[in-house]
Every structure is written in structure tokens, then in C-alpha cells.
Design an enzyme around this catalytic site. Sequence first.
Site, PDB file in Angstrom:
ATOM      1  N   ARG A  42       0.863  -1.175   0.000  1.00 23.49           N
ATOM      2  CA  ARG A  42       0.000   0.000   0.000  1.00 23.49           C
ATOM      3  C   ARG A  42       0.906   1.235   0.000  1.00 23.49           C
ATOM      4  O   ARG A  42       1.997   1.220   0.582  1.00 23.49           O
ATOM      5  CB  ARG A  42      -0.860  -0.021   1.265  1.00 23.49           C
ATOM      6  CG  ARG A  42      -1.793   1.142   1.414  1.00 23.49           C
ATOM      7  CD  ARG A  42      -2.553   1.014   2.731  1.00 23.49           C
ATOM      8  NE  ARG A  42      -3.432   2.144   2.951  1.00 23.49           N
ATOM      9  CZ  ARG A  42      -3.916   2.469   4.128  1.00 23.49           C
ATOM     10  NH1 ARG A  42      -3.619   1.745   5.198  1.00 23.49           N
ATOM     11  NH2 ARG A  42      -4.706   3.516   4.259  1.00 23.49           N
ATOM     12  N   HIS A  43       0.456   2.290  -0.615  1.00 21.46           N
ATOM     13  CA  HIS A  43       1.191   3.553  -0.659  1.00 21.46           C
ATOM     14  C   HIS A  43       1.555   4.046   0.742  1.00 21.46           C
ATOM     15  O   HIS A  43       1.001   3.599   1.743  1.00 21.46           O
ATOM     16  CB  HIS A  43       0.355   4.617  -1.378  1.00 21.46           C
ATOM     17  CG  HIS A  43      -0.983   4.817  -0.724  1.00 21.46           C
ATOM     18  ND1 HIS A  43      -1.152   5.531   0.448  1.00 21.46           N
ATOM     19  CD2 HIS A  43      -2.217   4.371  -1.068  1.00 21.46           C
ATOM     20  CE1 HIS A  43      -2.427   5.524   0.792  1.00 21.46           C
ATOM     21  NE2 HIS A  43      -3.096   4.824  -0.112  1.00 21.46           N
ATOM     22  N   GLU A 103       1.825   6.916   3.838  1.00 19.12           N
ATOM     23  CA  GLU A 103       0.801   7.696   4.543  1.00 19.12           C
ATOM     24  C   GLU A 103       0.439   8.962   3.766  1.00 19.12           C
ATOM     25  O   GLU A 103       1.310   9.660   3.250  1.00 19.12           O
ATOM     26  CB  GLU A 103       1.338   8.085   5.920  1.00 19.12           C
ATOM     27  CG  GLU A 103       0.384   8.939   6.731  1.00 19.12           C
ATOM     28  CD  GLU A 103       1.042   9.443   7.999  1.00 19.12           C
ATOM     29  OE1 GLU A 103       0.827   8.817   9.053  1.00 19.12           O
ATOM     30  OE2 GLU A 103       1.787  10.456   7.924  1.00 19.12           O
ATOM     31  N   TRP A 123      -4.994  12.546   3.984  1.00 20.82           N
ATOM     32  CA  TRP A 123      -6.316  12.064   4.387  1.00 20.82           C
ATOM     33  C   TRP A 123      -6.241  10.821   5.274  1.00 20.82           C
ATOM     34  O   TRP A 123      -7.146  10.593   6.061  1.00 20.82           O
ATOM     35  CB  TRP A 123      -7.195  11.828   3.161  1.00 20.82           C
ATOM     36  CG  TRP A 123      -7.855  13.096   2.686  1.00 20.82           C
ATOM     37  CD1 TRP A 123      -7.520  14.380   3.020  1.00 20.82           C
ATOM     38  CD2 TRP A 123      -8.964  13.197   1.804  1.00 20.82           C
ATOM     39  NE1 TRP A 123      -8.348  15.281   2.394  1.00 20.82           N
ATOM     40  CE2 TRP A 123      -9.249  14.568   1.631  1.00 20.82           C
ATOM     41  CE3 TRP A 123      -9.741  12.274   1.123  1.00 20.82           C
ATOM     42  CZ2 TRP A 123     -10.275  15.028   0.823  1.00 20.82           C
ATOM     43  CZ3 TRP A 123     -10.769  12.731   0.310  1.00 20.82           C
ATOM     44  CH2 TRP A 123     -11.029  14.092   0.175  1.00 20.82           C
ATOM     45  N   ASN A 124      -5.165  10.017   5.179  1.00 22.89           N
ATOM     46  CA  ASN A 124      -5.000   8.924   6.140  1.00 22.89           C
ATOM     47  C   ASN A 124      -4.902   9.506   7.544  1.00 22.89           C
ATOM     48  O   ASN A 124      -5.543   9.022   8.472  1.00 22.89           O
ATOM     49  CB  ASN A 124      -3.738   8.104   5.864  1.00 22.89           C
ATOM     50  CG  ASN A 124      -3.773   7.276   4.598  1.00 22.89           C
ATOM     51  OD1 ASN A 124      -2.710   6.950   4.067  1.00 22.89           O
ATOM     52  ND2 ASN A 124      -4.944   6.918   4.093  1.00 22.89           N
ATOM     53  N   GLY A 175     -10.261   7.020  -1.696  1.00 19.65           N
ATOM     54  CA  GLY A 175     -10.817   6.535  -2.950  1.00 19.65           C
ATOM     55  C   GLY A 175     -10.077   7.111  -4.137  1.00 19.65           C
ATOM     56  O   GLY A 175      -8.851   7.118  -4.182  1.00 19.65           O
ATOM     57  N   ARG A 186      -0.430   9.210  -4.851  1.00 23.03           N
ATOM     58  CA  ARG A 186       0.102   8.624  -3.614  1.00 23.03           C
ATOM     59  C   ARG A 186       0.769   7.273  -3.868  1.00 23.03           C
ATOM     60  O   ARG A 186       1.787   6.963  -3.256  1.00 23.03           O
ATOM     61  CB  ARG A 186      -0.993   8.529  -2.550  1.00 23.03           C
ATOM     62  CG  ARG A 186      -2.218   7.707  -2.930  1.00 23.03           C
ATOM     63  CD  ARG A 186      -3.335   7.951  -1.905  1.00 23.03           C
ATOM     64  NE  ARG A 186      -4.519   7.163  -2.106  1.00 23.03           N
ATOM     65  CZ  ARG A 186      -5.585   7.541  -2.813  1.00 23.03           C
ATOM     66  NH1 ARG A 186      -5.591   8.735  -3.411  1.00 23.03           N
ATOM     67  NH2 ARG A 186      -6.631   6.753  -2.915  1.00 23.03           N
ATOM     68  N   GLU A 232      -7.520   3.020  -6.983  1.00 23.93           N
ATOM     69  CA  GLU A 232      -8.405   2.693  -5.864  1.00 23.93           C
ATOM     70  C   GLU A 232      -9.856   2.671  -6.315  1.00 23.93           C
ATOM     71  O   GLU A 232     -10.218   3.290  -7.323  1.00 23.93           O
ATOM     72  CB  GLU A 232      -8.211   3.714  -4.728  1.00 23.93           C
ATOM     73  CG  GLU A 232      -9.087   3.500  -3.498  1.00 23.93           C
ATOM     74  CD  GLU A 232      -8.883   2.177  -2.774  1.00 23.93           C
ATOM     75  OE1 GLU A 232      -9.213   1.111  -3.353  1.00 23.93           O
ATOM     76  OE2 GLU A 232      -8.419   2.209  -1.619  1.00 23.93           O
ATOM     77  N   GLY A 261      -8.082  -0.591  -0.436  1.00 22.15           N
ATOM     78  CA  GLY A 261      -9.207  -1.285  -1.058  1.00 22.15           C
ATOM     79  C   GLY A 261      -8.731  -2.365  -2.021  1.00 22.15           C
ATOM     80  O   GLY A 261      -9.316  -3.444  -2.103  1.00 22.15           O
ATOM     81  N   ILE A 262      -7.656  -2.081  -2.723  1.00 23.25           N
ATOM     82  CA  ILE A 262      -7.079  -3.057  -3.645  1.00 23.25           C
ATOM     83  C   ILE A 262      -6.446  -4.198  -2.840  1.00 23.25           C
ATOM     84  O   ILE A 262      -6.520  -5.365  -3.239  1.00 23.25           O
ATOM     85  CB  ILE A 262      -6.029  -2.399  -4.570  1.00 23.25           C
ATOM     86  CG1 ILE A 262      -6.612  -1.182  -5.293  1.00 23.25           C
ATOM     87  CG2 ILE A 262      -5.455  -3.407  -5.550  1.00 23.25           C
ATOM     88  CD1 ILE A 262      -7.847  -1.432  -6.112  1.00 23.25           C
TER      89      ILE A 262
END
Length: 179
Positions: free
Chosen positions: A8-9, A11, A14-15, A22, A60, A84, A146-147
Site C-alpha cells: 500500500r502507498h 501515509e 487524508w489517512n 478513494g 500517492r 483505488e 481497497g485493492i
Amino acid sequence: MHNIYFTRHGETVWNVENKICGMTDSPLTARGQQQARQLGELVRDSGLHIDEILYSPLSRAADTAKAIAAATGLPARCEPRLREQCFGKYEGTPRDGAEFRISKTHFADRYVGGESMMQLAQRIYNLLDELKADTGKTYLLVAHNGIARVVHSYFYDMTNEEYAAAGIKNCQLVEYSFG
């Protein structure tokens, strides 16, 4: 039999703010940039055999992949199917919102202004089927939480509840094996 890696990318703004990203392009924080560089160093120093990095077109993930590529010298290319899920009306809302939590369990329903989890799974499963057939290469996929859920569900049976709760940390590296 061969492997694939997923991360995953780093931080994002928005995290930190606990918002659903999304398809909205929330940039990496300074910490996220550091996580990406550290993951690149980890991959470089680990001795893992990876032939190519495929990444989501969202900045990101692209910025994370480019940091890994810079540290490792691996080729990296954008794979649009790794973007995403479009969460529609939920983008920018709290990740732990009650209405969103319920909507996440409705796999066939499209989010208002977005896409369904079944649509998401189709594009990711199609990509994974292609990568499985390409037995000559090992890929690192750089994408989104999500992926990550969909990728995990490709390799392991999951209940609806397990799927909805699944996820990985920023720049966590996960290995999967095509059997």
C-alpha cells in the site's frame, strides 16, 4: 509456481485525517515519503527477486512506486487497473462512518457516484489472472487499501465480515504465491 508482492502507498494527508480517499488524490505526507524510501531500501537490501513494479495512477501510489524504483533500480510502470475503488459520495468522509461501514458489506451495490466492489474485484482479478499466466516475471504491485482487500481475497477465502475488515498498513509488504 511464482510469487507476487503487494504494498500500500505511504501515509497520506487524508489517512492522517481519517478520511476515505478513494479516487480523490490525497498527497503523501512527509512521513509517507519517508515510508516509501524506507520500503525501497528494504526491497533493495532484502534479496527479493522482483522484475517490475506496477503502480496505480493516483499520485500517492505513483510517488511511492517511484521512490521504490529509485532505491532499487527496478523498472516501474503505471497500471490503470490498480487505481483505488471509487467510493463516490463517501470520499472525504470519515473512514469509520456508520453508513459507510454498512455500505461496505453490500458488494453488488454501486456507491452513489462510484463503483461496486464486484466491479472492483473484476478488474483486479483480471489483472491477477494475467500476472499469474506470466510465469516469467515477479511483480511488485503498489496500490491502495481497497485493492489490498481484493488481492487478499484472490488468494484466500474470506467471509464478508473478514473482507470488510481487511487491510494493510502504509508501505507494508505482503507476499502472495500463485499455486
